[in-house]
Motif scaffolding. Structure first.
Motif, PDB file in Angstrom:
ATOM      1  N   ASP A   1       0.822  -1.209   0.000  1.00 34.76           N
ATOM      2  CA  ASP A   1       0.000   0.000   0.000  1.00 34.76           C
ATOM      3  C   ASP A   1       0.857   1.261   0.000  1.00 34.76           C
ATOM      4  O   ASP A   1       2.095   1.195   0.053  1.00 34.76           O
ATOM      5  CB  ASP A   1      -1.010  -0.027   1.149  1.00 34.76           C
TER       6      ASP A   1
ATOM      7  N   SER B   1      -0.206  -5.711   1.699  1.00 31.31           N
ATOM      8  CA  SER B   1      -1.643  -5.938   1.643  1.00 31.31           C
ATOM      9  C   SER B   1      -1.873  -7.443   1.523  1.00 31.31           C
ATOM     10  O   SER B   1      -1.954  -7.989   0.427  1.00 31.31           O
ATOM     11  CB  SER B   1      -2.262  -5.201   0.447  1.00 31.31           C
TER      12      SER B   1
ATOM     13  N   THR C   1      -4.889  -8.708  -0.561  1.00 29.28           N
ATOM     14  CA  THR C   1      -4.682  -8.743  -2.002  1.00 29.28           C
ATOM     15  C   THR C   1      -3.846  -9.955  -2.400  1.00 29.28           C
ATOM     16  O   THR C   1      -4.153 -10.636  -3.374  1.00 29.28           O
ATOM     17  CB  THR C   1      -3.995  -7.440  -2.487  1.00 29.28           C
TER      18      THR C   1
END
Length: 148
Positions: free
Chosen positions: A75, A81, A84
């Protein structure tokens, strides 16, 4: 090991979870990150060819940071993340395996930079996925009496 290393390569140069990248976009991101980091492309090719995970270096962590940012795995604050990454890995492994592989890594946002955190995350995930694959092979062998 080959599946894990291949997953790592795909993780480096693959799609964003929220926006699918075209092959040309992926190539361009990779080329841009290689150029901006000064990373030698042969190192990336050797990951697949020799099933090796490169040692941390300034160039490699800069390359990873660039790739992770452009794919949404890192990020704007330089933090990993995991959601993700989890979404991406689910294309290759079942949910239980993904959770078991990621869980020990999530508590670690180790590193002075996003690149170091990307490196440490990749290393943690690969180690855990290799361990889980070996465990799965052993369990399958125990059940069937032969290696899968």
């Amino acid at each position: 090991m080959t599946k894990v290393v291949l997953l790592f390569i795909v993780l480096i140069v693959a799609i964003q979870a929220k926006k699918k990248l075209s092959a040309d976009e992926i190539k361009q991101i990779n080329q841009d990150c290689l150029k901006s980091s000064g990373m030698d492309s042969s190192v990336i090719k050797n990951i697949v060819s020799y099933d090796t995970f490169p040692k941390a270096s300034d160039k490699y962590t800069k390359y990873l940071e660039c790739m992770y940012v452009n794919q949404g795995y890192l990020d704007k604050d330089g933090l990993i993340s995991y959601e993700t990454i989890e979404d991406f890995i689910l294309d290759f492994y079942d949910l239980d395996t993904v959770k078991l592989a990621i869980e020990p890594c999530v508590v670690h946002q180790d590193g002075k930079s996003g690149g170091e955190r990307a490196y440490n995350t990749a290393k943690c995930l690969i180690k855990n996925l290799e361990k889980l694959e070996k465990q799965h092979e052993k369990e399958h062998k125990d059940i069937t009496g032969k290696l899968a």
